[in-house]
Motif scaffolding. Structure first.
Motif, PDB file in Angstrom:
ATOM      1  N   THR A   5       0.855  -1.190   0.000  1.00  0.00           N
ATOM      2  CA  THR A   5       0.000   0.000   0.000  1.00  0.00           C
ATOM      3  C   THR A   5       0.893   1.244   0.000  1.00  0.00           C
ATOM      4  O   THR A   5       2.078   1.180   0.361  1.00  0.00           O
ATOM      5  CB  THR A   5      -0.888   0.039   1.260  1.00  0.00           C
ATOM      6  N   THR A   6       0.302   2.366  -0.370  1.00  0.00           N
ATOM      7  CA  THR A   6       1.054   3.626  -0.369  1.00  0.00           C
ATOM      8  C   THR A   6       1.537   3.924   1.047  1.00  0.00           C
ATOM      9  O   THR A   6       2.656   4.426   1.241  1.00  0.00           O
ATOM     10  CB  THR A   6       0.135   4.776  -0.843  1.00  0.00           C
ATOM     11  N   GLU A   7       0.711   3.596   2.015  1.00  0.00           N
ATOM     12  CA  GLU A   7       1.077   3.878   3.402  1.00  0.00           C
ATOM     13  C   GLU A   7       2.328   3.084   3.810  1.00  0.00           C
ATOM     14  O   GLU A   7       3.242   3.627   4.442  1.00  0.00           O
ATOM     15  CB  GLU A   7      -0.105   3.512   4.300  1.00  0.00           C
ATOM     16  N   ASP A  10       5.311   4.645   2.080  1.00  0.00           N
ATOM     17  CA  ASP A  10       5.639   5.942   2.686  1.00  0.00           C
ATOM     18  C   ASP A  10       6.378   5.778   4.009  1.00  0.00           C
ATOM     19  O   ASP A  10       7.324   6.502   4.300  1.00  0.00           O
ATOM     20  CB  ASP A  10       4.364   6.766   2.923  1.00  0.00           C
TER      21      ASP A  10
END
Ligand code: SF4
Ligand code: SF4
Lengths: 430, 208
Positions: A5-7, A10
């Motif tokens: 996921t982007t999370e 990040d």
């Protein structure tokens, strides 16, 4: 692997972009890809897989660094091998950084340049931990420590039973004054154990207690927090590592002790002696030493008397990476051995050049990689066999565990002992 | 001074500024703060890191790989001589060099260039090296080897090779801060951190 996921991405990149000091920056920029470190690593030497060359492990993290932290990596990624953090990268990192590195640091000492490969590997593990990609078995070990206070989730009643049993044995040998004091306060020493001891090797606790008795030491073990290990060091989750280290730190205050003595565990000693204060971001207010240093001091100060003729068999020493190459105890160990045994033979190589047993870096906790762990252990098995020794001494219960398995699989026919055990065997009680 | 001298000089300034930026960034980021209790001697450990620890008999990367290590050492010697000459050429034309000196320098640099070529071939031919390498590795070696060869040509035939020599040096100097050749700085930083790490824990210098 599931899609990241982007999370997740990040979180990992946040760590990379933060770079708190010049050490990481340096080591991510320094490798010249000479490839000469390959033969210093047990994984490459045994498995002959290019992916497991130390430089390739650094390269994984460095490729991300170039992609996200350098101009040239953004403008011309093909030129400098700048790679994005995607599923393929995460998979490669998991396999190489968790599954093919014991963080022994052998390659570091020998690197042409001086790249701290193990440090970069640990940083890569931190990125994976930030994405929640710690191998399940290793994470389970950390979780057990966080939830129960010891990484093997031993119930307190069982622990107390084992200690009482060992105390009875000790008293049979040394008299009723010999004790294994639990939960006492205002003692000189708070002693810690690797949970493997109460679980599988209780005799090593009795051996240390015998030494304490001979040295007339004032000491205690806490049933609330006796676990010296900290697998947060290997999982890469510094928050978990901090919680575990803090519990032990606080226990010294709870029990009003003066010295924290780290039981025979290489990574546990490293995690508390060297990394613990950094996890907690302050110096420890009390002295923290390893069991090796303590026993060494007893011998040097004449607090215990040894008769080395009581240990007649040929002994060799396995240097745990975290106590010797990463802990500076090479000469202390040798002094203790020299006072405790009659015949001693070094492995080749040894000391700060020694090979890892193969079980470091959390490998013993990661059953996913058992086959590799046993395969790379052949180097250690050959080293032991070549000495002709009948006894292998090592001050680390993780190493003991791996060496016992190597002993069975490679038919070495040796006895494995801790420092406390070999010293206790030579003790002269007055 | 001709145009190509100015070109070389400009590239040198860009190189110096870029490397200074790298250096200042390291200084700004500073040392990791270590709260553990130091047991060793940092000064002695740093001295050891830059001297004895670098000796061929102390590193497997040297004593297990004598041919490659020797080739690497000669390649670096050839590069250092070429860099030195690049600075000298601003003040003394190669035409003014005595013949014996030119010949000695040529032999030394030629040995370096031959080793550089050998290492480049090894990187291309040996699988584990190929797998480890990317374009930057080949280019860095190629530009440095070429630098040595053009230094020799400029030494021998200054009038014919002056422009091409300075153009090559310009490309090399501009490339250095972005490619792996910036290890000219990071090598020292890595040794520093290694000495600090081992010195803090009383691992270096070793005590037997
Ligand atoms: S020896 Fe050091 S510089 Fe050479 S490839 Fe290995 S990590 Fe990189
Ligand atoms: S730290 Fe040890 S296991 Fe990891 S790459 Fe280096 S030599 Fe291999």
């Amino acid at each position: 692997m599931e899609k990241l996921t982007t999370e997740q991405i990040d979180k990992a990149l946040h760590l990379l972009k933060m770079r708190p000091d010049s050490k990481l920056e340096t080591h991510l920029n320094a490798c010249v890809h000479c490839g000469l470190c390959a033969e210093s690593c047990m994984y490459y030497k045994t498995l002959h897989d290019d992916r497991y060359m130390p430089a390739r492990k650094v390269e994984l993290v460095a490729a991300l660094y170039r992609k996200y932290c350098t101009l040239i990596g953004r403008v011309a990624p093909f030129l400098v091998n700048a790679r994005p953090l995607d599923e393929q990268m995460a998979e490669e990192m998991t396999d190489a950084l968790f599954g093919a590195c014991t963080m022994c640091g052998r390659c570091v000492k020998h690197c042409s340049i001086g790249v701290d490969i193990a440090y970069v590997v640990h940083f890569g593990r931190r990125m994976l931990a930030a994405m929640g990609l710690v191998p399940a078995t290793l994470q389970a070990t950390v979780d057990a420590a966080l939830q129960t206070g010891n990484n093997m989730a031993i119930p307190t009643a069982d622990f107390v039973d084992t200690i009482q049993w060992m105390e009875e044995d000790l008293q049979d040998e040394c008299g009723s004054e010999a004790r294994i004091p639990l939960n006492e306060t205002d003692k000189n020493i708070l002693y810690t154990l690797n949970p493997r001891e109460p679980k599988f090797f209780p005799l090593s606790i009795a051996a240390l207690a015998k030494i304490f008795f001979a040295a007339k030491e004032s000491w205690t073990i806490s049933t609330d927090m006796y676990d010296v290990t900290n697998y947060g060091l290997f999982s890469g989750n510094n928050e978990h590592a901090k919680s575990i280290a803090k519990r032990l730190h606080d226990e010294v205050f709870n029990k009003h002790c003066k010295i924290l003595v780290l039981g025979e565990c290489g990574h546990g000693s490293r995690a508390n002696r060297w990394e613990g204060p950094n996890y907690l971001q302050h110096s420890y207010e009390f002295e923290t030493i390893t069991a090796v240093e303590l026993i060494n001091t007893y011998i040097r100060e004449g607090r215990i008397k040894l008769d080395k003729s009581l240990n007649q068999e040929l002994v060799t020493l396995h240097d745990p990476c975290n106590l010797v190459r990463n802990g500076g105890l090479e000469s202390e160990l040798r002094y203790t051995i020299s006072q405790s045994v009659t015949h001693f033979k070094e492995m080749t190589p040894h000391g700060i050049d020694n090979f890892c047993c193969g079980g470091g870096g959390g490998q013993l906790a990661m059953s996913e990689y058992n086959e590799r762990r046993i395969a790379i252990g052949k180097i250690k098995a050959d080293q032991i066999r070549n000495t002709g020794a009948k006894v292998v001494v090592t001050p680390c219960h993780n190493c003991v565990d791996q060496l016992i398995q190597l002993n069975n699989i490679y038919k070495l026919n040796v006895k494995i002992k801790t420092i406390a055990e070999i010293v206790a065997d030579a003790l002269v009680l007055e | 001074m001709y145009w190509y001298h100015y070109l070389g000089l400009a590239a040198l300034v860009v190189f110096a500024v870029a490397m200074l930026w790298h250096f200042l960034r390291l200084i700004r980021e500073g040392n990791p703060k270590d709260f553990s209790k130091k047991t060793g001697n940092l000064v002695k450990a740093e001295a050891y890191a830059y001297t004895t620890a670098m000796m061929p008999n102390h590193k497997e990367t040297a004593y297990l790989h004598i041919p490659t290590f020797t080739a690497g050492a000669l390649f670096h010697i050839g590069t250092f001589i070429s860099i030195l000459l690049f600075a000298v050429f601003f003040f003394i034309s190669p035409a003014q060099f005595p013949l014996w000196l030119s010949r000695i320098l040529t032999v030394c640099i030629l040995a370096g260039a031959a080793c550089g070529t050998g290492l480049l071939i090894k990187r291309m031919v040996v699988k584990k090296m190929r797998d480890l390498s990317h374009l930057d590795d080949y280019l860095s070696n190629f530009l440095t080897t070429l630098f040595q060869l053009f230094t020799i040509l400029y030494l021998m035939l200054p009038h014919m090779f002056a422009p091409v020599y300075y153009i090559e040096v310009t490309v090399l100097l501009l490339y250095m801060p972005i490619g792996k050749l910036r290890h000219v700085l990071y090598f020292f930083a890595a040794r520093y951190h290694l000495g600090r790490f081992y010195g803090w824990r009383n691992v270096w210098p070793p005590k037997k």
